[in-house]
Design an enzyme around this catalytic site. Structure first.
Site, PDB file in Angstrom:
ATOM      1  N   ASP A   1     -65.804 -45.803 -12.527  1.00  0.00           N
ATOM      2  CA  ASP A   1     -66.347 -45.754 -13.879  1.00  0.00           C
ATOM      3  C   ASP A   1     -66.987 -44.372 -14.050  1.00  0.00           C
ATOM      4  O   ASP A   1     -67.094 -43.589 -13.101  1.00  0.00           O
ATOM      5  CB  ASP A   1     -67.358 -46.874 -14.109  1.00  0.00           C
ATOM      6  CG  ASP A   1     -67.425 -47.285 -15.575  1.00  0.00           C
ATOM      7  OD1 ASP A   1     -67.068 -46.464 -16.444  1.00  0.00           O
ATOM      8  OD2 ASP A   1     -67.836 -48.416 -15.855  1.00  0.00           O
ATOM      9  N   TRP A   2     -67.385 -44.068 -15.256  1.00  0.00           N
ATOM     10  CA  TRP A   2     -67.851 -42.718 -15.603  1.00  0.00           C
ATOM     11  C   TRP A   2     -68.917 -42.224 -14.612  1.00  0.00           C
ATOM     12  O   TRP A   2     -70.030 -42.744 -14.569  1.00  0.00           O
ATOM     13  CB  TRP A   2     -68.393 -42.718 -17.028  1.00  0.00           C
ATOM     14  CG  TRP A   2     -68.844 -41.385 -17.519  1.00  0.00           C
ATOM     15  CD1 TRP A   2     -70.022 -40.751 -17.217  1.00  0.00           C
ATOM     16  CD2 TRP A   2     -68.137 -40.504 -18.379  1.00  0.00           C
ATOM     17  NE1 TRP A   2     -70.077 -39.540 -17.853  1.00  0.00           N
ATOM     18  CE2 TRP A   2     -68.939 -39.360 -18.578  1.00  0.00           C
ATOM     19  CE3 TRP A   2     -66.899 -40.564 -19.025  1.00  0.00           C
ATOM     20  CZ2 TRP A   2     -68.555 -38.287 -19.386  1.00  0.00           C
ATOM     21  CZ3 TRP A   2     -66.510 -39.504 -19.835  1.00  0.00           C
ATOM     22  CH2 TRP A   2     -67.342 -38.382 -20.000  1.00  0.00           C
TER      23      TRP A   2
END
Length: 741
Positions: free
Chosen positions: A283-284
């Site tokens: 994820d980011w």
């Protein structure tokens, strides 16, 4: 404790079984290319860069990265869209030595140009084909605009509506969630990856994210492995079985270890036991965030731990691109780990056909035709209608009469367009959105007087508009109030400690109810809310979620009876925040609550009812249904048998309608205490007025199985209770049967 008799092994994923000729051909191409790559080029394939959408056109931050693309140091870009932009950037990648094309990705969550209801709303339809179609149209539009890959579906089980991201998922139940995960993956990806009407899907967030402590986004998760496997992993397993192209790991720690660096989750379970062939994207910046977690000393340490754990691609963390090559050269990271990650990513690029034609998804004529397909608008309206849930309808207050002399439509969201779109959309286009007032106006007789009064804005801190709203109600023959959350109150980083209607919206309802006029209430939201004063006094309540660009038409279709509501709740609605986390799938204690009048020394609250406001699976119709004639094919089943279940469903009301029939089971005695109810099947059945139909289910050993303390999936002999009903708290048919040794 009964002896374990039937071991149901944790299933192993073999995507497509033995390798096909096409698989072998792609594998050969991947291996040939891998041999030609330098270590730096390999690391480049593991780096995902943010495009102009986040950094701004022409910005120095973005332009500084163009040389990295030209030199093969980027494998994917996110937040890039449109034929012109994707062709321009792909051309840069083709200037690299090996001319490896980029993967373009985007958060296409519930529509690309055509905006469908938020995923939790779609889940309320319990209509798997509708959800597959929604994902397919989103994929078709995205693919026509140059996108190869979406970060959806989110398949996290969510039982805490304080957590704003319940909006993005399928609700609280692992069985329903698994069915929806399969439908959405197949919708996004089609029959086969590489079709120009499909994109790669992502199962996220792996794993346990929906159980964040206190419902606070990004917070820690702590649970037994048995609970993880029993409740939170089944939708991920279903997505893997459906062939989902990628997994995304989650921001949270799981039992003290960040998911991004969790070898058990990613390498032992996903790529080991499940034999998953796709790749895992962080994820980011979640690799970088392991430093903030206190799990990694610095970015290099984070990179080493992430690649070892099985995280293949680093989304905007700059951990791999800045450190991984040196980690390999120093001997800290094994070259085989890098090769494995690169191999998985290259395979998907070949599978999409990007090496044959890097621009095959970037066709201006196709983009224009697909984005303006009128069939997509009609589909958005139909899916939205199916998502709406009629929570209550006293004295048949709904449907409204189109010939009513005067109608007052009141509330801060009655004319809103942006809020109907919900969060996590690609781009807002209010010109394409039908508001509730727009939809109602199109339905009414020309003779009807329509009065619109806002009452207050969505925050509803200023009550000066209440006087006008009350006057409108007093002068009308029918009153509709439209309230709820705004689009930006649910979603990522939108956790709430209180779940009431915002500001003084509840007081606005009280003021209208005080007129004595029956008030119909439509509530927009991305999660279950708490609205007891409305529930106690409203003539009818229609829960609309954020219904998408055709939401106003869909809501009007239901309000005026052109569509008979059929939605059912995919999450339990609590009476108060104090009941959270809450699920129908509760466990009996040694001191269960047998009735609300006898709670002394019982597992109960003393200051409120112990039941939910609206139970999982609840939802009303403008007609009624009868359940009768339950028949089981046998009173007991052997370990290899199947039990056939049938009953008669009757439409006993005045109009055609659809009923979501729900089958629940309870294992009465087990080595691991079982929930008092578990959803194990459902059917959505459409019947004309007066029509009767036999509905059938088949119960096999897997439906009776659970994960035991050794993380084995087992079905133990003993007595089971079969329950069939219209909601988890509305069971109409019940019978016991036995699983034999």
């Amino acid at each position: 404790m009964k002896r374990i008799a039937c071991l149901v092994a944790l299933a192993v994923v073999t995507l497509g079984g033995s390798a096909s000729a096409q698989d072998r051909a792609i594998e050969a191409k991947v291996e040939a290319l891998l041999k030609r790559m330098t270590l730096d080029e390999k690391v480049g394939q593991l780096h995902q860069l943010t495009g102009r959408q986040m950094t701004g056109p022409g910005s120095e931050k973005f332009n500084d990265k163009l040389d990295d693309i030209r030199h093969g140091k980027v494998g994917s870009m996110l937040n890039v869209k449109g034929v012109a932009e994707t062709r321009e950037i792909q051309a840069l990648a083709l200037q690299s030595r090996l001319k490896i094309p980029l993967l373009f990705s985007l958060d296409v969550i519930h529509g690309y140009r055509t905006v469908f209801p938020v995923p939790l709303g779609e889940a309320a339809s319990w209509d798997l084909e509708a959800m597959r179609l929604s994902a397919h149209i989103a994929a078709k539009e995205a693919a026509a605009s140059g996108i190869h890959w979406t970060f959806a579906p989110m398949v996290d089980v969510g039982r805490d509506p304080r957590w704003g991201r319940v909006m993005e998922g399928a609700g609280e139940d692992p069985y329903l969630g698994a069915q929806i995960a399969t439908a959405r993956v197949r919708g996004f990806q089609g029959e086969k990856l590489g079709g120009l009407d499909s994109v790669m899907a992502t199962a996220k967030h792996f794993a346990g994210y929906g159980a964040a402590i206190a419902g606070r986004d990004y917070n820690a998760v702590d649970m037994s492995l048995q609970q993880l496997h029993e409740t939170y992993l089944p939708p991920f397993k279903a997505a893997a079985d459906a062939g989902v192209a990628t997994f995304m790991n989650s921001f949270n720690t799981l039992n003290g270890v960040p998911a991004t660096g969790n070898r058990y989750l990613q390498r032992d379970l996903l790529k080991g036991q499940w034999r998953y062939k796709g790749f895992v994207v962080s994820d980011w910046a979640s690799i970088k965030e392991m430093v903030e977690h206190g799990h990694a000393a610095d970015l290099a340490d984070a990179a080493a731990k992430a690649i070892d754990a099985g995280s293949d691609m680093d989304m905007e963390g700059y951990a791999y691109t800045g450190n991984l090559a040196q980690l390999v050269r120093s001997g800290r990271v094994k070259p085989a780990l890098v090769d494995d990650a690169v191999r998985r990513i290259l395979y998907k690029k070949f599978e999409l056909g990007l090496f044959d034609d890097p621009y095959r998804y970037s066709d201006a004529a196709r983009e224009q035709a697909v984005l303006n397909d009128p069939a997509h608008v009609q589909a958005a309206r139909d899916v939205a209608r199916k998502s709406l849930v009629l929570l209550q309808n006293a004295n048949h207050a709904l449907p409204l009469n189109k010939d009513v002399k005067s109608l007052a439509v009141i509330g801060p969201l009655a004319e809103s367009r942006r809020d109907l779109e919900g969060g996590w959309i690609v781009a807002s286009d209010e010109s394409r959105v039908v508001s509730v007032v727009d939809g109602i106006r199109a339905k009414l007789s020309p003779a009807t007087k329509l009065v619109v009064a806002k009452g207050c804005d969505a925050a509803c801190t200023d009550t000066s508009g209440f006087k006008e709203a009350v006057a409108a109600a007093n002068g009308a023959d029918a009153v509709l109030l439209v309230v709820g959350e705004t689009w930006d109150m649910s979603g990522e980083a939108k956790s709430r400690t209180e779940l009431g209607l915002p500001g003084e919206q509840a007081r606005l309802f009280d003021a209208l109810a005080a007129t004595g006029k029956p008030v119909v209430v439509a509530i927009m939201a991305g999660r279950p809310l708490v609205f007891n004063n409305v529930a106690d006094r409203a003539a009818a309540i229609l829960y609309t979620w954020f219904a998408g660009s055709q939401g106003g038409n869909a809501i009007a279709d239901v309000l005026f009876g052109d569509y008979n509501p059929s939605g059912k709740l995919p999450m339990t609605f609590p009476r108060s925040v104090g009941q959270i986390p809450i699920s129908y799938q509760q466990y009996s204690t040694g001191r269960p609550v047998l009735d609300e009048k006898n709670i002394v020394y019982r597992s109960a609250y003393i200051d409120a009812p112990n039941t939910p406001r609206y139970a999982f699976g609840h939802g009303l119709s403008y007609t009624t249904f009868g359940y009768s004639d339950l028949v089981l094919s046998k009173p007991a089943m052997g370990p290899r048998d199947k039990l056939e279940v049938s009953f008669t469903l009757s439409n006993t009301g005045p109009r055609a309608g659809e009923e979501v029939v729900q089958l629940y089971l309870r294992d009465k005695v087990a080595s691991i205490v079982r929930p008092v109810q578990e959803l194990k099947g459902f059917r959505k059945v459409k019947l004309a007025a007066g029509e009767r139909r036999t509905v059938r289910f088949t119960i096999d050993r897997d439906a009776l199985a659970f994960v035991n303390g050794r993380l084995e999936r087992v079905a133990e002999p003993g007595d089971f209770v079969l329950m069939i009903g219209s909601a988890s708290d509305a069971i109409h048919l019940r019978q016991e049967f036995r699983l034999l040794e």
